[in-house]
Design a protein around this motif. Structure first.
Motif, PDB file in Angstrom:
ATOM      1  N   ALA A  14       1.090  -1.283  -0.026  1.00 11.62           N
ATOM      2  CA  ALA A  14      -0.035  -0.067  -0.214  1.00 11.62           C
ATOM      3  C   ALA A  14       1.216   1.501   0.262  1.00 11.62           C
ATOM      4  CB  ALA A  14      -1.068   0.149   1.240  1.00 11.62           C
ATOM      5  N   ALA A  15       2.023   0.978   0.257  1.00 15.10           N
ATOM      6  CA  ALA A  15       3.028   2.683   0.320  1.00 15.10           C
ATOM      7  C   ALA A  15       3.496   3.555  -1.760  1.00 15.10           C
ATOM      8  CB  ALA A  15       4.253   1.780   0.895  1.00 15.10           C
ATOM      9  N   ARG A  20       8.604   2.860  -0.816  1.00 13.24           N
ATOM     10  CA  ARG A  20       8.349   0.791  -1.592  1.00 13.24           C
ATOM     11  C   ARG A  20       9.900   0.344  -2.232  1.00 13.24           C
ATOM     12  NH1 ARG A  20       4.006   0.769  -4.183  1.00 13.24           N
ATOM     13  NH2 ARG A  20       5.029   1.325  -6.137  1.00 13.24           N
ATOM     14  N   ALA A  21      10.868   1.375  -2.294  1.00 11.05           N
ATOM     15  CA  ALA A  21      12.508   1.664  -2.863  1.00 11.05           C
ATOM     16  C   ALA A  21      13.246   1.980  -1.577  1.00 11.05           C
ATOM     17  CB  ALA A  21      12.415   2.570  -4.048  1.00 11.05           C
ATOM     18  N   GLU A  22      12.716   1.791  -0.805  1.00  6.78           N
ATOM     19  CA  GLU A  22      14.142   2.345   0.689  1.00  6.78           C
ATOM     20  C   GLU A  22      14.056   1.665   1.308  1.00  6.78           C
ATOM     21  OE1 GLU A  22      13.811   5.053   4.429  1.00  6.78           O
ATOM     22  OE2 GLU A  22      12.405   5.743   2.774  1.00  6.78           O
ATOM     23  N   LEU A  23      12.686   0.415   1.595  1.00  6.88           N
ATOM     24  CA  LEU A  23      12.227  -0.240   2.496  1.00  6.88           C
ATOM     25  C   LEU A  23      12.854  -1.390   2.353  1.00  6.88           C
ATOM     26  CD1 LEU A  23       9.670   1.099   5.057  1.00  6.88           C
ATOM     27  CD2 LEU A  23      12.332   2.234   5.303  1.00  6.88           C
ATOM     28  N   TYR A  61      -3.357   1.077   6.089  1.00  2.36           N
ATOM     29  CA  TYR A  61      -3.518   1.904   5.816  1.00  2.36           C
ATOM     30  C   TYR A  61      -2.754   2.778   6.576  1.00  2.36           C
ATOM     31  CZ  TYR A  61      -6.455   6.043   7.793  1.00  2.36           C
ATOM     32  OH  TYR A  61      -7.857   7.038   8.068  1.00  2.36           O
ATOM     33  N   VAL A  62      -1.969   2.463   7.728  1.00  4.56           N
ATOM     34  CA  VAL A  62      -1.052   4.341   7.495  1.00  4.56           C
ATOM     35  C   VAL A  62       0.204   3.725   6.418  1.00  4.56           C
ATOM     36  CG1 VAL A  62       1.230   3.617   9.163  1.00  4.56           C
ATOM     37  CG2 VAL A  62      -0.964   2.837   9.903  1.00  4.56           C
ATOM     38  N   VAL A  66       3.024   8.323   5.449  1.00  6.90           N
ATOM     39  CA  VAL A  66       4.351   8.126   5.968  1.00  6.90           C
ATOM     40  C   VAL A  66       4.802   7.954   4.869  1.00  6.90           C
ATOM     41  CG1 VAL A  66       4.025   7.031   8.244  1.00  6.90           C
ATOM     42  CG2 VAL A  66       4.732   5.741   6.309  1.00  6.90           C
ATOM     43  N   ARG A  67       5.774   8.540   4.443  1.00 11.76           N
ATOM     44  CA  ARG A  67       6.982   8.829   3.390  1.00 11.76           C
ATOM     45  C   ARG A  67       8.348   8.019   3.951  1.00 11.76           C
ATOM     46  NH1 ARG A  67       6.338  15.841   3.041  1.00 11.76           N
ATOM     47  NH2 ARG A  67       6.723  15.296   5.379  1.00 11.76           N
TER      48      ARG A  67
END
Length: 298
Positions: A14-15, A20-23, A61-62, A66-67
């Motif tokens: 959902a990000a 997504r690339a960072e984490l 949902y979160v 967040v960025r």
């Protein structure tokens, strides 16, 4: 209880792409993310144990709110958990809305001296706007990101709803005047008057803290410009510097003052960045008056 399926999968699904690339680029990063999400879920469930909301649904949902992982770690887990459950129309969350959140608005609305029927109207309007939505718009509770206090966010939202009703009826809100945030009189904008009433102590403290933290040269520049009325050319002659250099000094001093005041104000008023920016936009045109008074009394 956490699900067997990794929370990170639901979160990353959902990000936004940059997050997504960072984490999601390395196993160790995913392991750290999984732990952070697990801690977030446990903290949220501890805050509101009666709410029955799936952990995967919560982290999904979160995710769009967040960025970075830093923002994720700083999230007010319980508040955003409650907001998520309200969007889902979860029974216990709706009970908390009626028994805790709505009554918490009474002190703020009381300061506006609204008639009892107007208070009821404001609360009903909030139920419609925040929990149901208007037309094709989603419920406004979805705009709460969890980076500030939910009660504070809701209080500001309620006051704005009340002011819209009053303005539509061309009535004025009777609140006590104050000169901490502005130089205006009883002809003030009602929303600004309310902000002065609620946040004046925190704003005064934050502004004075920021002013005291400036260097002697920064304070002198601001005093000479705002209090003494010296322009850029006057200051350039006084400091024997190019006018562009003096202009940069002056802009930097003002920026430092406002940035430090903003940080301190957010911390003491327990509001998020968006709410703080909204408040500061309302008083922006009057900041020179505030700076002048503070420097004159320094």
């Amino acid at each position: 209880m956490l699900p067997e399926r990794p929370l990170s999968a639901a979160f990353l699904g959902a990000a936004a792409e940059p997050l997504r690339a960072e984490l999601g680029s390395a196993p160790w990063t995913l392991e750290a993310l999984e732990k952070t999400l697990g801690d977030l879920v446990r903290e949220a469930q501890k805050a509101y144990p009666t709410i029955a909301l799936g952990a995967e649904s919560f982290v999904a949902y979160v995710a769009p709110r967040v960025r970075s992982e830093v923002e994720l770690r700083q999230l007010r887990a319980g508040d955003v958990y409650l907001a998520c459950a309200l969007v889902a129309r979860e029974r216990s969350a709706l009970q908390i809305w009626e028994s805790q959140l709505v009554p918490s608005l009474d002190p703020a609305l009381a300061k506006m001296r609204l008639a009892p029927e107007r208070v009821l109207e404001v609360k009903q309007l909030l139920r419609a706007q925040l929990l149901v939505g208007e037309g094709s718009s989603p419920p406004r509770i979805t705009s709460f990101t969890g980076h500030g206090d939910l009660h504070g966010w809701l209080r500001v939202t309620a006051v704005r709803a009340a002011l819209k009703l009053l303005r539509r009826e061309k009535r004025e809100v009777l609140v006590d005047g104050d000169t901490v945030l502005a130089d205006r009189t009883s002809g003030d904008d009602p929303e600004l008057s309310y902000i002065k009433e609620v946040y004046r102590a925190q704003f005064k403290s934050a502004f004075q803290f920021a002013l005291d933290s400036l260097s002697d040269r920064e304070k002198n520049l601001l005093r000479q410009n705002i209090v003494d009325g010296l322009g850029i050319d006057d200051l350039a002659g006084l400091y024997r510097a190019h006018r562009a250099t003096v202009a940069r000094w002056l802009a930097a001093a003002r920026e430092t003052l406002l940035r430090r005041a903003r940080e301190r104000f957010m911390q003491h008023a327990r509001i998020g960045s968006a709410e703080c920016n909204s408040i500061l936009r309302m008083v922006h045109s009057q900041l020179d008056g505030t700076i002048r008074r503070r420097l004159q009394s320094a």
